[in-house]
Write a protein that holds these residues in place. Structure first.
Motif, PDB file in Angstrom:
ATOM      1  N   MET A   1       0.839  -1.174   0.000  1.00 27.41           N
ATOM      2  CA  MET A   1       0.000   0.000   0.000  1.00 27.41           C
ATOM      3  C   MET A   1       0.882   1.234   0.000  1.00 27.41           C
ATOM      4  O   MET A   1       1.872   1.300   0.711  1.00 27.41           O
ATOM      5  N   CYS A   2       0.542   2.192  -0.802  1.00 24.71           N
ATOM      6  CA  CYS A   2       1.274   3.455  -0.855  1.00 24.71           C
ATOM      7  C   CYS A   2       0.465   4.528  -0.150  1.00 24.71           C
ATOM      8  O   CYS A   2      -0.756   4.582  -0.273  1.00 24.71           O
ATOM      9  N   LEU A   3       1.154   5.353   0.573  1.00 26.77           N
ATOM     10  CA  LEU A   3       0.515   6.424   1.317  1.00 26.77           C
ATOM     11  C   LEU A   3       0.933   7.781   0.785  1.00 26.77           C
ATOM     12  O   LEU A   3       2.012   7.930   0.228  1.00 26.77           O
ATOM     13  N   GLY A   4       0.100   8.769   0.996  1.00 25.18           N
ATOM     14  CA  GLY A   4       0.487  10.155   0.816  1.00 25.18           C
ATOM     15  C   GLY A   4       0.950  10.641   2.178  1.00 25.18           C
ATOM     16  O   GLY A   4       0.195  10.621   3.140  1.00 25.18           O
ATOM     17  N   ILE A   5       2.203  11.025   2.276  1.00 28.68           N
ATOM     18  CA  ILE A   5       2.806  11.392   3.551  1.00 28.68           C
ATOM     19  C   ILE A   5       2.975  12.913   3.612  1.00 28.68           C
ATOM     20  O   ILE A   5       3.506  13.507   2.676  1.00 28.68           O
ATOM     21  N   PRO A   6       2.557  13.559   4.712  1.00 23.54           N
ATOM     22  CA  PRO A   6       2.771  14.998   4.826  1.00 23.54           C
ATOM     23  C   PRO A   6       4.199  15.312   5.249  1.00 23.54           C
ATOM     24  O   PRO A   6       4.806  14.584   6.038  1.00 23.54           O
ATOM     25  N   GLY A   7       4.717  16.380   4.695  1.00 22.17           N
ATOM     26  CA  GLY A   7       6.039  16.851   5.069  1.00 22.17           C
ATOM     27  C   GLY A   7       6.131  18.347   4.842  1.00 22.17           C
ATOM     28  O   GLY A   7       5.312  18.933   4.136  1.00 22.17           O
ATOM     29  N   ARG A   8       7.154  18.966   5.443  1.00 25.71           N
ATOM     30  CA  ARG A   8       7.344  20.413   5.342  1.00 25.71           C
ATOM     31  C   ARG A   8       8.439  20.720   4.337  1.00 25.71           C
ATOM     32  O   ARG A   8       9.527  20.156   4.389  1.00 25.71           O
ATOM     33  N   VAL A   9       8.154  21.613   3.416  1.00 25.65           N
ATOM     34  CA  VAL A   9       9.127  22.023   2.407  1.00 25.65           C
ATOM     35  C   VAL A   9      10.218  22.850   3.090  1.00 25.65           C
ATOM     36  O   VAL A   9       9.924  23.844   3.756  1.00 25.65           O
ATOM     37  N   VAL A  10      11.488  22.430   2.928  1.00 26.08           N
ATOM     38  CA  VAL A  10      12.590  23.162   3.549  1.00 26.08           C
ATOM     39  C   VAL A  10      13.429  23.935   2.539  1.00 26.08           C
ATOM     40  O   VAL A  10      14.148  24.850   2.923  1.00 26.08           O
ATOM     41  N   ASP A  11      13.356  23.555   1.274  1.00 23.45           N
ATOM     42  CA  ASP A  11      13.975  24.373   0.234  1.00 23.45           C
ATOM     43  C   ASP A  11      13.324  24.079  -1.107  1.00 23.45           C
ATOM     44  O   ASP A  11      12.688  23.044  -1.282  1.00 23.45           O
ATOM     45  N   GLY A  20      12.283  20.305  -4.705  1.00 24.94           N
ATOM     46  CA  GLY A  20      12.636  20.827  -3.394  1.00 24.94           C
ATOM     47  C   GLY A  20      12.973  19.693  -2.455  1.00 24.94           C
ATOM     48  O   GLY A  20      12.932  18.521  -2.824  1.00 24.94           O
ATOM     49  N   THR A  21      13.328  20.066  -1.248  1.00 22.65           N
ATOM     50  CA  THR A  21      13.592  19.101  -0.195  1.00 22.65           C
ATOM     51  C   THR A  21      12.450  19.200   0.801  1.00 22.65           C
ATOM     52  O   THR A  21      12.061  20.302   1.198  1.00 22.65           O
ATOM     53  N   VAL A  22      11.919  18.044   1.178  1.00 24.28           N
ATOM     54  CA  VAL A  22      10.810  17.996   2.125  1.00 24.28           C
ATOM     55  C   VAL A  22      11.251  17.209   3.353  1.00 24.28           C
ATOM     56  O   VAL A  22      11.881  16.159   3.236  1.00 24.28           O
ATOM     57  N   ASP A  23      10.933  17.755   4.522  1.00 22.42           N
ATOM     58  CA  ASP A  23      11.266  17.132   5.791  1.00 22.42           C
ATOM     59  C   ASP A  23      10.039  16.368   6.293  1.00 22.42           C
ATOM     60  O   ASP A  23       8.967  16.938   6.486  1.00 22.42           O
ATOM     61  N   PHE A  24      10.228  15.067   6.472  1.00 20.42           N
ATOM     62  CA  PHE A  24       9.179  14.183   6.974  1.00 20.42           C
ATOM     63  C   PHE A  24       9.530  13.791   8.402  1.00 20.42           C
ATOM     64  O   PHE A  24      10.105  12.732   8.638  1.00 20.42           O
ATOM     65  N   ASP A  25       9.255  14.686   9.338  1.00 18.19           N
ATOM     66  CA  ASP A  25       9.502  14.388  10.749  1.00 18.19           C
ATOM     67  C   ASP A  25      10.955  13.973  10.985  1.00 18.19           C
ATOM     68  O   ASP A  25      11.228  13.001  11.680  1.00 18.19           O
ATOM     69  N   VAL A  41       8.687  27.279   0.671  1.00 19.82           N
ATOM     70  CA  VAL A  41       9.389  26.937   1.906  1.00 19.82           C
ATOM     71  C   VAL A  41       8.470  27.202   3.098  1.00 19.82           C
ATOM     72  O   VAL A  41       7.837  28.255   3.189  1.00 19.82           O
ATOM     73  N   GLY A  42       8.371  26.209   3.989  1.00 26.81           N
ATOM     74  CA  GLY A  42       7.542  26.308   5.172  1.00 26.81           C
ATOM     75  C   GLY A  42       6.164  25.701   5.013  1.00 26.81           C
ATOM     76  O   GLY A  42       5.485  25.423   6.007  1.00 26.81           O
ATOM     77  N   ASP A  43       5.728  25.495   3.773  1.00 27.55           N
ATOM     78  CA  ASP A  43       4.426  24.871   3.529  1.00 27.55           C
ATOM     79  C   ASP A  43       4.499  23.369   3.783  1.00 27.55           C
ATOM     80  O   ASP A  43       5.558  22.752   3.642  1.00 27.55           O
ATOM     81  N   TYR A  44       3.355  22.801   4.117  1.00 24.23           N
ATOM     82  CA  TYR A  44       3.231  21.345   4.234  1.00 24.23           C
ATOM     83  C   TYR A  44       2.594  20.815   2.964  1.00 24.23           C
ATOM     84  O   TYR A  44       1.647  21.402   2.440  1.00 24.23           O
ATOM     85  N   VAL A  45       3.147  19.721   2.466  1.00 27.95           N
ATOM     86  CA  VAL A  45       2.635  19.095   1.252  1.00 27.95           C
ATOM     87  C   VAL A  45       2.387  17.617   1.517  1.00 27.95           C
ATOM     88  O   VAL A  45       3.003  17.019   2.399  1.00 27.95           O
ATOM     89  N   ALA A  61      -1.575  18.341   8.618  1.00 25.76           N
ATOM     90  CA  ALA A  61      -0.337  17.568   8.495  1.00 25.76           C
ATOM     91  C   ALA A  61       0.057  16.967   9.841  1.00 25.76           C
ATOM     92  O   ALA A  61       0.445  15.794   9.918  1.00 25.76           O
ATOM     93  N   GLU A  62      -0.059  17.737  10.905  1.00 22.24           N
ATOM     94  CA  GLU A  62       0.308  17.238  12.232  1.00 22.24           C
ATOM     95  C   GLU A  62      -0.593  16.098  12.692  1.00 22.24           C
ATOM     96  O   GLU A  62      -0.135  15.164  13.340  1.00 22.24           O
ATOM     97  N   LYS A  63      -1.877  16.156  12.350  1.00 19.90           N
ATOM     98  CA  LYS A  63      -2.780  15.045  12.701  1.00 19.90           C
ATOM     99  C   LYS A  63      -2.317  13.745  12.055  1.00 19.90           C
ATOM    100  O   LYS A  63      -2.265  12.692  12.696  1.00 19.90           O
ATOM    101  N   THR A  64      -1.995  13.817  10.773  1.00 21.46           N
ATOM    102  CA  THR A  64      -1.550  12.616  10.057  1.00 21.46           C
ATOM    103  C   THR A  64      -0.204  12.140  10.587  1.00 21.46           C
ATOM    104  O   THR A  64       0.003  10.934  10.782  1.00 21.46           O
TER     105      THR A  64
END
Length: 82
Positions: A1-11, A20-25, A41-45, A61-64
């Motif tokens: 199963m594939c998931l859509g994972i939330p992360g924060r754009v850092v660049d 860009g680079t996304v930070d996943f926790d 930058v700073g948005d959650y995707v 994003a934080e809930k997920t």
């Protein structure tokens, strides 16, 4: 199963395609931003197989992420080795 994972754009790298680079926790991965051109930058995707597919607010994003944190190694398993 594939998931859509939330992360924060850092660049963001403007180019073709836009990436860009996304930070996943704490895990950072390169991501294609072509399908979420408004992401900055700073948005959650939500990321699926290396592509940001939508921008979400931080609260959603934080809930997920809280659910994923409750499952041992869920983020690492879904995102693969660093």
């Amino acid at each position: 199963m594939c998931l859509g994972i939330p992360g924060r754009v850092v660049d963001v790298v403007d180019g073709e395609p836009r990436t860009g680079t996304v930070d996943f926790d704490g895990l950072r991965r390169p991501v294609c931003l072509a399908y979420a051109p408004e992401a900055d930058v700073g948005d959650y995707v939500i990321v699926h197989v290396g592509f940001a597919i939508s921008v979400v607010d931080e609260a959603e994003a934080e809930k997920t992420l809280a659910v994923l944190r409750a499952m041992p190694d869920a983020l690492a398993n879904e995102l693969g080795p660093s």
